[in-house]
Design an enzyme around this catalytic site. Structure first.
Site, PDB file in Angstrom:
ATOM      1  N   HIS A  20       0.830  -1.209   0.000  1.00  0.00           N
ATOM      2  CA  HIS A  20       0.000   0.000   0.000  1.00  0.00           C
ATOM      3  C   HIS A  20       0.866   1.261   0.000  1.00  0.00           C
ATOM      4  O   HIS A  20       1.994   1.262   0.483  1.00  0.00           O
ATOM      5  CB  HIS A  20      -1.026  -0.003   1.146  1.00  0.00           C
ATOM      6  CG  HIS A  20      -0.500   0.258   2.510  1.00  0.00           C
ATOM      7  ND1 HIS A  20      -1.096  -0.264   3.641  1.00  0.00           N
ATOM      8  CD2 HIS A  20       0.552   0.981   2.973  1.00  0.00           C
ATOM      9  CE1 HIS A  20      -0.442   0.138   4.704  1.00  0.00           C
ATOM     10  NE2 HIS A  20       0.567   0.892   4.334  1.00  0.00           N
ATOM     11  N   GLU A  48      -5.046   0.565  -0.356  1.00  0.00           N
ATOM     12  CA  GLU A  48      -4.803  -0.846  -0.111  1.00  0.00           C
ATOM     13  C   GLU A  48      -4.914  -1.628  -1.425  1.00  0.00           C
ATOM     14  O   GLU A  48      -5.384  -1.084  -2.434  1.00  0.00           O
ATOM     15  CB  GLU A  48      -5.823  -1.369   0.919  1.00  0.00           C
ATOM     16  CG  GLU A  48      -5.778  -0.652   2.273  1.00  0.00           C
ATOM     17  CD  GLU A  48      -4.533  -1.016   3.119  1.00  0.00           C
ATOM     18  OE1 GLU A  48      -3.596  -1.648   2.609  1.00  0.00           O
ATOM     19  OE2 GLU A  48      -4.529  -0.643   4.311  1.00  0.00           O
TER      20      GLU A  48
END
Ligand code: F6R
Length: 246
Positions: free
Chosen positions: A144, A149
């Site tokens: 990330h 994410e």
């Protein structure tokens, strides 16, 4: 696809931090010469602490800085000692202000009533500042960047996101209990990050070795590795210490 990442490896964390601070300082000076100001994008986390410590010794009152942090937990009070606002105040904003450097320091507001409105306001503030000259990034073990994410779209903008379970787990070391670890955050998007003119990615320590070797081996971006979009950007510098370099 041409790989554009410019990789430098340093013997240890201290050297990495010094070199990163010198790099940022040079960019601030160069950008200042062109337009009398410099807009930086900034990360929190363990990795940049050494760089901030060095950077505050280099910057002086002749500089006008505008900074935009990548992300902030949501919701969170600014005075919570785990907020990114608190971290930045301690590591950078207060020390810089005591060097009398002039600054405008921005971070997503974890106290905002309407998070969507806050995201739009933040994007607009970056545009109004003329965009980011140099974005400094750390990287998560899952790839990330910011709180983008795995699965994040390359054209994603500043938005409210759910924090991945693995990141909640990694962050839990800073909180008294799992229940206190925030599950959401406001983060600049991958698209917002990629619009920065230059990017400096920092990684230190054994825990980053796997993700760095994956990143360096990629031929094309992989949606499951948000940092992989960086290979599409023409001006990305990657600063590693030997432990992070496989
Ligand atoms: C922090 C941030 C995160 C961190 C990453 C690495 O503002 O955006 O993406 O850069 O989680 O964190 P550390 O440096 O603690 O390993």
């Amino acid at each position: 696809m041409m790989k554009s990442l410019k990789i430098s490896t340093f013997p240890d964390y201290e050297t990495l931090s010094k070199e990163a601070a010198m790099f940022v300082f040079q960019k601030i000076k160069e950008t200042h010469e062109q337009k009398n100001t410099c807009v930086l994008g900034l990360p929190t986390g363990s990795t940049p602490i050494g760089m901030y410590q060095q950077l505050v010794t280099l910057i002086n009152d002749s500089f006008q800085l505008t900074t935009f942090n990548l992300d902030e937990y949501y919701p969170i009070q600014k005075d919570n000692d785990q907020s990114y606002h608190y971290f930045m105040s301690k590591q950078f904003w207060k020390p810089i202000s005591s060097q009398s450097a002039k600054g405008e320091f921005n971070i997503p507001n974890g106290e905002a009533k309407d998070p969507q409105e806050e995201c739009q306001r933040y994007e607009q503030a970056i545009k109004n500042a003329g965009g980011i000259d140099l974005m400094i990034l750390g990287i998560g073990g899952n790839g990330h960047i910011g709180f983008n994410e795995p699965g994040s779209a390359p054209d994603s903008r500043t938005r409210l996101v759910n924090i991945a379970d693995s990141t909640v787990q990694a962050n839990s070391r800073f909180f008294n209990s799992m229940a206190e670890v925030p599950r959401q955050a406001i983060t600049m998007g991958v698209g917002t990050i990629l619009e920065s003119r230059e990017i400096l990615l920092l990684a230190s320590g054994k825990s980053k070795k796997n993700i760095i070797s994956t990143l360096l081996a990629l031929e094309k971006p992989d949606r499951q590795i948000p940092a992989s979009w960086l290979i599409t950007h023409p001006h990305v510098y990657v600063y590693l210490d030997t432990e992070a370099r496989a």
